[in-house]
Write a protein that holds these residues in place. Structure first.
Motif, mmCIF file in Angstrom:
data_model
loop_
_atom_site.group_PDB
_atom_site.id
_atom_site.type_symbol
_atom_site.label_atom_id
_atom_site.label_comp_id
_atom_site.label_asym_id
_atom_site.label_seq_id
_atom_site.Cartn_x
_atom_site.Cartn_y
_atom_site.Cartn_z
ATOM 1 N N ALA A 1 0.643 -1.253 -0.070
ATOM 2 C CA ALA A 1 0.150 -0.012 -0.018
ATOM 3 C C ALA A 1 0.900 1.203 -0.019
ATOM 4 O O ALA A 1 0.528 2.268 -0.663
ATOM 5 C CB ALA A 1 -0.895 -0.121 1.419
ATOM 6 N N ALA A 2 2.002 0.978 0.591
ATOM 7 C CA ALA A 2 2.838 2.426 0.729
ATOM 8 C C ALA A 2 3.330 2.520 -0.636
ATOM 9 O O ALA A 2 3.667 3.640 -0.857
ATOM 10 C CB ALA A 2 3.917 2.263 2.115
ATOM 11 N N PHE B 1 -13.333 6.336 8.176
ATOM 12 C CA PHE B 1 -12.559 5.532 7.359
ATOM 13 C C PHE B 1 -11.987 4.661 8.682
ATOM 14 O O PHE B 1 -11.533 5.254 9.812
ATOM 15 C CB PHE B 1 -11.286 5.936 6.661
ATOM 16 N N VAL B 2 -12.022 3.315 8.774
ATOM 17 C CA VAL B 2 -11.424 2.224 9.674
ATOM 18 C C VAL B 2 -10.472 1.739 9.014
ATOM 19 O O VAL B 2 -10.367 1.071 7.939
ATOM 20 C CB VAL B 2 -12.566 1.663 10.269
ATOM 21 N N GLY B 3 -9.275 1.748 9.714
ATOM 22 C CA GLY B 3 -7.986 0.844 9.153
ATOM 23 C C GLY B 3 -6.828 0.730 10.160
ATOM 24 O O GLY B 3 -7.103 0.824 11.359
ATOM 25 N N GLY B 4 -5.557 0.821 9.594
ATOM 26 C CA GLY B 4 -4.521 0.748 10.493
ATOM 27 C C GLY B 4 -4.014 -0.845 10.536
ATOM 28 O O GLY B 4 -3.833 -1.562 9.446
ATOM 29 N N ASN B 5 -4.006 -1.279 11.584
ATOM 30 C CA ASN B 5 -3.752 -2.742 11.791
ATOM 31 C C ASN B 5 -4.818 -3.803 11.748
ATOM 32 O O ASN B 5 -4.649 -4.746 11.937
ATOM 33 C CB ASN B 5 -2.945 -2.747 13.434
ATOM 34 N N ILE B 6 -5.972 -3.075 11.247
ATOM 35 C CA ILE B 6 -7.394 -3.810 11.179
ATOM 36 C C ILE B 6 -7.570 -3.775 9.686
ATOM 37 O O ILE B 6 -7.669 -2.443 9.415
ATOM 38 C CB ILE B 6 -8.263 -3.487 12.078
ATOM 39 N N GLY B 7 -7.736 -4.581 8.817
ATOM 40 C CA GLY B 7 -8.299 -4.495 7.498
ATOM 41 C C GLY B 7 -7.363 -3.366 6.626
ATOM 42 O O GLY B 7 -6.541 -4.081 6.204
ATOM 43 N N ASN B 8 -7.862 -2.435 6.236
ATOM 44 C CA ASN B 8 -6.911 -1.371 5.310
ATOM 45 C C ASN B 8 -6.022 -0.729 5.977
ATOM 46 O O ASN B 8 -6.137 -0.125 6.897
ATOM 47 C CB ASN B 8 -8.101 -0.439 4.898
ATOM 48 N N PRO B 9 -4.756 -0.778 5.184
ATOM 49 C CA PRO B 9 -3.606 0.026 5.799
ATOM 50 C C PRO B 9 -4.230 1.455 5.860
ATOM 51 O O PRO B 9 -4.830 2.033 4.918
ATOM 52 C CB PRO B 9 -2.544 -0.097 4.675
ATOM 53 N N LEU B 10 -3.607 2.496 6.604
ATOM 54 C CA LEU B 10 -3.920 3.595 6.724
ATOM 55 C C LEU B 10 -3.698 4.679 5.610
ATOM 56 O O LEU B 10 -4.666 5.426 5.183
ATOM 57 C CB LEU B 10 -3.300 4.227 8.057
ATOM 58 N N ILE B 11 -2.762 4.184 4.973
ATOM 59 C CA ILE B 11 -2.149 5.065 3.820
ATOM 60 C C ILE B 11 -3.340 5.004 2.650
ATOM 61 O O ILE B 11 -3.438 5.540 1.815
ATOM 62 C CB ILE B 11 -0.938 4.362 3.209
ATOM 63 N N GLU B 12 -3.837 3.879 2.821
ATOM 64 C CA GLU B 12 -5.098 3.671 1.535
ATOM 65 C C GLU B 12 -6.264 4.660 1.785
ATOM 66 O O GLU B 12 -6.867 5.021 0.667
ATOM 67 C CB GLU B 12 -5.602 2.430 1.575
ATOM 68 N N TYR B 13 -6.471 5.432 2.978
ATOM 69 C CA TYR B 13 -7.298 6.210 3.046
ATOM 70 C C TYR B 13 -7.093 7.483 2.153
ATOM 71 O O TYR B 13 -8.060 8.112 1.577
ATOM 72 C CB TYR B 13 -7.421 6.642 4.650
ATOM 73 N N LEU B 14 -5.931 7.721 1.946
ATOM 74 C CA LEU B 14 -5.765 8.960 1.089
ATOM 75 C C LEU B 14 -5.659 8.978 -0.578
ATOM 76 O O LEU B 14 -5.890 9.780 -1.081
ATOM 77 C CB LEU B 14 -3.985 9.409 1.378
ATOM 78 N N ALA C 1 -13.547 10.872 4.442
ATOM 79 C CA ALA C 1 -13.997 10.682 6.035
ATOM 80 C C ALA C 1 -14.005 12.025 6.979
ATOM 81 O O ALA C 1 -13.326 12.975 6.715
ATOM 82 C CB ALA C 1 -13.312 9.615 6.552
ATOM 83 N N GLU C 2 -15.054 11.992 7.863
ATOM 84 C CA GLU C 2 -15.086 12.925 8.906
ATOM 85 C C GLU C 2 -14.126 12.533 10.075
ATOM 86 O O GLU C 2 -13.689 13.411 10.756
ATOM 87 C CB GLU C 2 -16.570 13.107 9.379
ATOM 88 N N ILE C 3 -13.998 11.290 10.109
ATOM 89 C CA ILE C 3 -13.356 10.989 11.219
ATOM 90 C C ILE C 3 -12.505 9.542 10.730
ATOM 91 O O ILE C 3 -12.975 8.843 10.014
ATOM 92 C CB ILE C 3 -13.842 10.501 12.573
ATOM 93 N N VAL C 4 -10.995 9.472 11.097
ATOM 94 C CA VAL C 4 -10.384 8.367 10.829
ATOM 95 C C VAL C 4 -10.070 7.441 11.986
ATOM 96 O O VAL C 4 -9.572 8.138 13.275
ATOM 97 C CB VAL C 4 -9.117 8.619 10.311
ATOM 98 N N VAL C 5 -10.621 6.023 12.154
ATOM 99 C CA VAL C 5 -10.419 5.334 13.170
ATOM 100 C C VAL C 5 -9.247 4.218 13.002
ATOM 101 O O VAL C 5 -9.426 3.646 11.845
ATOM 102 C CB VAL C 5 -11.807 4.608 13.671
ATOM 103 N N ALA C 6 -8.446 4.287 13.826
ATOM 104 C CA ALA C 6 -7.046 3.351 13.535
ATOM 105 C C ALA C 6 -6.671 2.425 14.714
ATOM 106 O O ALA C 6 -6.526 2.984 15.796
ATOM 107 C CB ALA C 6 -6.132 4.059 12.843
#
Length: 459
Positions: free
Chosen positions: A19-20, A138-151, A157-162
């Motif tokens: 993803a990076a 957007f929900v991600g990070g160590n769960i599901g989607n890598p955080l970088i994919e949000y971009l 999103a209004e809030i990013v939950v990671a």
């Protein structure tokens, strides 16, 4: 942060690394990905990278590539203490992780959740609370989607939950969550960190860049967490225990009482919640505090509490055979998680443990094994280590199994009506399986076969 025209080396071609690499290539960087795995082991991702014009160095790490990069992005599965990284740092090359890279470009408020156990359950529950409150997330990070994919998402999103792991926190510099949740810290990953103190300090980095207007949600019953966070700048809210002059949440009977606004209290009914066990009550309290701090509504939180079903492989009820209940807790990859699982039952337990050792102290379980475990069945590489630590503790004895199917068979033989059969390994799965999820699925399949056999015999 300037990307275009810069030379980036991504270390580790897993989900996060790929993803990076995509993110950087799309923005005009010269990208090389290095991984010690051979191409046949990472075929689909390797092919995709090549099609994008990303250079691959597989099978080994080339020191020159590390020393000649402008920036190195290290995947969470790769330790930042390996020799090529050390050499790069000595040359002053910037070494960061995918979370840090993403945080340089994310403008929306971030709610970040970490801890040894309970991260995913709390992250998912908190996200549902905010979604039912009307927020686009957007929900991600160590769960599901890598955080970088949000971009690269079309909709903001209004809030990013990671969900954030200690490995990801190892490589942050400026990452600053608006709300940071620390659930607990107990021994884990001591196969990677030199000692517990180093592991705990990695977790505490989640508060490193928070300021006075930010919020820290903390486990108030953990003296170590209180001491470690004594001097953080952010506003503190405590769950599990809080003093009269502190903001926080407490469980009283079947109610959660939350006080975060100068004396005004909110009451949440937990009588119909689909989670059980004291540790999950802590997760619920932490999620409520985080959701309220992020702007969640009372109605949204209540709806999430009613509807949340829990997650697979986390004290997951599978079935009952002859009044013996089977539970899949494959995600319990450390000693404390097993301790919490045992605490959740009042009936005798046939416990299946084992896998690849992560450096945990199995002796800690001794008293619980003596009181609550009817039979201990061991699998995997750590079997002999666990046996050595606990062989005199289990009143019903210890039995070793070569496969999960055999372990389930032995457990069935040892169980009587009213007992619990619990897979709660205290170890990683990588000696026998690709993931804890695969291990849990194999357990569930073995139980299903047992159930089918029993049903046929009763016809």
């Amino acid at each position: 942060m300037v990307i275009k025209g810069k030379k980036f080396l991504v270390v580790g071609l897993g989900v996060s690394g790929a993803a990076a690499a995509r993110f950087l290539k799309k923005r005009g960087a010269s990208v090389t990905v290095t991984d010690k795995a051979k191409e046949e082991d990472i075929c689909p991702l390797a092919g995709e990278m090549r099609k994008m014009g990303i250079k691959l160095e597989l099978g080994r790490h080339k020191i020159d590539s590390f020393e000649n990069s402008d920036v190195i992005i290290i995947s969470p599965g790769v330790s930042d203490t390996i020799e090529p990284i050390k050499r790069a740092k000595e040359k002053g090359i910037n070494v960061i992780g995918e979370i840090e890279l993403a945080s340089r470009f994310i403008k929306e408020p971030v709610v970040a959740i970490t801890g040894t156990n309970g991260k995913t359950t709390t992250t998912e529950l908190l996200a549902e609370m905010l979604e039912y409150s009307g927020f686009n997330l957007f929900v991600g990070g160590n769960i599901g989607n890598p955080l970088i994919e949000y971009l690269d998402k079309n909709n903001r999103a209004e809030i990013v939950v990671a969900e954030i792991s200690s490995f990801q926190l190892d490589t942050i510099n400026t990452f600053r969550p608006k709300i940071a949740v620390l659930l607990n810290i107990t021994e884990d990953h001591l196969d990677r960190y030199p000692d517990f103190e180093a592991y705990a300090q990695a977790k505490a980095k989640i508060f490193k860049n928070q300021q006075n207007e930010d919020i820290a949600v903390l486990n108030g019953a953990d003296r170590f967490i209180r001491l470690m966070t004594e001097n953080i700048k952010s506003q503190k809210c405590f769950f599990n225990f809080h003093n009269a002059n502190e903001k926080g949440a407490a469980i009283t009977g079947e109610n959660l009482v939350v006080d975060i606004s100068g004396g005004q209290k909110y009451f949440f009914d937990l009588s119909s919640i689909n989670l059980f066990g004291g540790h999950n009550m802590e997760n619920i309290a932490a999620a409520c505090l985080g959701a309220l701090a992020a702007g969640g509504t009372i109605g949204g939180i209540e709806k999430a509490l009613r509807n949340f079903k829990g997650l697979s492989h986390r004290l997951e009820y599978i079935t009952s055979i002859n009044n013996v209940k089977y539970f899949n807790d494959s995600k319990a990859t450390n000693v404390d998680a097993v301790s919490k699982a045992i605490e959740s039952f009042s009936r005798p337990i046939i416990l299946i443990m084992g896998g690849r050792c992560k450096g945990g102290n199995y002796d800690i379980l001794g008293d619980q094994i003596r009181r609550n475990i009817k039979k201990l069945i061991l699998i995997g590489e750590a079997g002999e280590t666990i046996k050595s630590a606990l062989q005199h503790k289990c009143k019903g004895g210890i039995k070793s199994a070569d496969t999960m199917e055999e372990a389930v068979f032995f457990a069935n033989q040892a169980a009587s009506p009213g007992d619990i059969v619990l897979l709660s390994p205290a170890c990683s799965s990588f000696d026998m399986y690709r993931s804890y999820a695969e291990r849990g699925e194999i357990f569930c399949k073995a139980v299903a076969i047992l159930r089918e056999t029993d049903d046929r015999q009763k016809r």
